[in-house]
Enzyme design. Structure first.
Site, PDB file in Angstrom:
ATOM      1  N   GLY A   1     -26.887  -0.510  25.481  1.00 13.35           N
ATOM      2  CA  GLY A   1     -27.356   0.843  25.765  1.00 13.35           C
ATOM      3  C   GLY A   1     -26.199   1.785  26.048  1.00 13.35           C
TER       4      GLY A   1
ATOM      5  CB  SER B   1     -16.924  -3.701   1.509  1.00 12.21           C
ATOM      6  OG  SER B   1     -16.767  -4.224   2.809  1.00 12.21           O
TER       7      SER B   1
ATOM      8  NE  ARG C   1     -28.725  -1.750  32.348  1.00 10.35           N
ATOM      9  CZ  ARG C   1     -29.602  -1.021  33.026  1.00 10.35           C
ATOM     10  NH1 ARG C   1     -30.329  -1.565  33.990  1.00 10.35           N
ATOM     11  NH2 ARG C   1     -29.759   0.258  32.739  1.00 10.35           N
TER      12      ARG C   1
ATOM     13  CB  THR D   1       0.342  -4.693   9.585  1.00 12.51           C
ATOM     14  OG1 THR D   1      -0.901  -4.076   9.253  1.00 12.51           O
ATOM     15  CG2 THR D   1       0.199  -5.444  10.908  1.00 12.51           C
TER      16      THR D   1
ATOM     17  CD  GLU E   1      -5.238  -9.261   4.625  1.00 11.45           C
ATOM     18  OE1 GLU E   1      -5.523 -10.224   3.903  1.00 11.45           O
ATOM     19  OE2 GLU E   1      -4.654  -9.379   5.722  1.00 11.45           O
TER      20      GLU E   1
ATOM     21  CD  GLN F   1     -29.389   0.793  19.685  1.00  8.21           C
ATOM     22  OE1 GLN F   1     -28.318   1.303  19.377  1.00  8.21           O
ATOM     23  NE2 GLN F   1     -30.477   1.510  19.908  1.00  8.21           N
TER      24      GLN F   1
ATOM     25  CB  THR G   1      -0.922   0.009   1.234  1.00  8.59           C
ATOM     26  OG1 THR G   1      -1.756  -1.141   1.191  1.00  8.59           O
ATOM     27  CG2 THR G   1      -1.792   1.250   1.260  1.00  8.59           C
TER      28      THR G   1
END
Length: 385
Positions: free
Chosen positions: A340, A367, A269, A155, A364, A337, A123
């Site tokens: 919370g 998408s 919870r 990396t 790599e 979510q 890269t």
């Protein structure tokens, strides 16, 4: 590897990950560093060479076996896997798929033992998913090659003993042609490294720029020898396909951990005097994540079998990487979510994994690049009309 040996390896890694690494995840995230004791343990367990052939000192796992190992590694911070990911993946595979016998014999045993760490230098600032604009050059000077250019987001560069540098050796070639790969040991005059990148997530995984200023290497540094001249991109493509299948499995492992965290939190919870697990909207979030996890796991195991058989080494890995990296992002979002407000607080595992998961859709091959590969494999020449 026979079934019994694989079971032993997976069991040992599972115990190590959950007993030794999970308890210090927050320490790794805060310090942006893996403790030396963990690195030593990974070397002792053979993790630096799990995908390197047994003939060179590695475990020699097939892709189907490697996927199962990645499920276990994905349970914790991805920084653990990155310690040895380049040795087994994109960097080590350069030698496995394109190196000469002399290069394999010289480097692979040391990669497998962890004596040496390798980096994959493809890269650049203006050449990422599309390497056709790769600007790093390599020119002959007598029997040597002289490299000039720079690499970005590499990396393990700061701890690397050798960097697999991709450079343009034929300036007249167009597109992805005319690119070769060179073994450049750390300490070679003219090769320097930038500061450690400060990333959104995946703390403990070190990336940095690599600078090449009249870096001189001998002819033997050309990966594959003369047979490797101008075919570097073909080697890179093979390495990336292997890496995409591995990353897909790693995403499945992380999704499994996120489902676990979500389920345990929902059970304990309470709201209104009862666990939130009793609320159907919470159940819906959990059900969607469990289903996503099942789908990703089934997909990568099927893709891995085809990869091992040699019947699909391109489209399947791209499809798995595309689906699983997007999938783990959805699972991470639902996990926050379910938690919370707690899911937005540092020190809570799902908050960290939410940040960590975002990178999988980028490196790599993004998408969008996977979509192009998948479509072109299906449509053939019609996709390029």
């Amino acid at each position: 590897m026979d079934a019994a040996d694989l079971t032993d390896v997976l069991s040992a890694v599972r115990t190590f990950v959950r007993a030794e690494v999970v308890p210090i995840e927050e320490q790794i995230d805060a310090n942006d560093e893996i403790p030396a004791s963990v690195i030593a343990a990974c070397k002792d367990m053979g993790l630096y060479g799990f995908a390197i052939p047994e003939s060179y000192g590695g475990l020699g796992l097939t892709m189907h076996e490697e996927a199962q190992l990645a499920f276990e590694l994905g349970w914790t911070t991805p920084a653990l896997r990155s310690l040895f990911g380049t040795n087994n993946g994109i960097a080590g595979q350069v030698l496995i798929k394109g190196g000469s016998e002399e290069q394999k014999a010289s480097w692979l045993p040391r990669l497998a033992s962890g004596e040496v760490t390798a980096s994959f230098g493809l890269t650049e600032a203006d050449a990422g998913s599309d390497p056709s604009t790769l600007a790093t050059t390599a020119r002959r000077d007598g029997s040597d090659w002289v490299l000039n250019g720079s690499k970005r987001y590499i990396t393990n560069a700061l701890v690397a003993d050798v960097v697999m540098v991709f450079a343009r050796t034929n300036p007249d070639a167009v597109g992805n042609r005319g690119i070769s790969t060179f073994l450049v040991p750390a300490g070679t005059p003219g090769m320097t490294f930038g500061a450690r990148d400060h990333k959104m997530g995946q703390m403990g995984t070190w990336t940095s720029d690599v600078y090449l200023d009249d870096v001189r290497v001998p002819a033997e540094a050309l990966v594959g020898g003369e047979d490797g001249l101008d075919v570097g991109f073909q080697i890179a493509a093979k390495c990336l396909a292997h890496g995409r299948a591995h990353i897909a499995a790693l995403c499945v492992g992380m999704a499994g951990r996120l489902v676990h965290e979500s389920v345990e939190f929902a059970k304990t919870r309470e709201q209104g005097g009862k666990p939130i697990a009793s609320f159907q909207l919470i159940q819906g979030l959990i059900a969607d994540s469990v289903t996503d996890h099942y789908a990703g796991r089934a997909l990568i195991l099927d893709v891995a079998r085809a990869y091992d058989a040699g019947t699909d080494t391109v489209q399947g890995p791209s499809a798995a990487k595309y689906f699983c990296s997007e999938m783990v992002g959805r699972v991470a979002d639902r996990a926050v979510q379910v938690h919370g407000g707690a899911g937005y607080i540092r020190g809570v595992a799902v908050e960290r994994f939410y940040r960590d998961a975002r990178l999988f859709r980028i490196y790599e091959g993004t998408s969008q690049i996977q979509q192009v590969i998948i479509a072109r494999q299906s449509l053939g020449k019609a996709a390029r009309a």
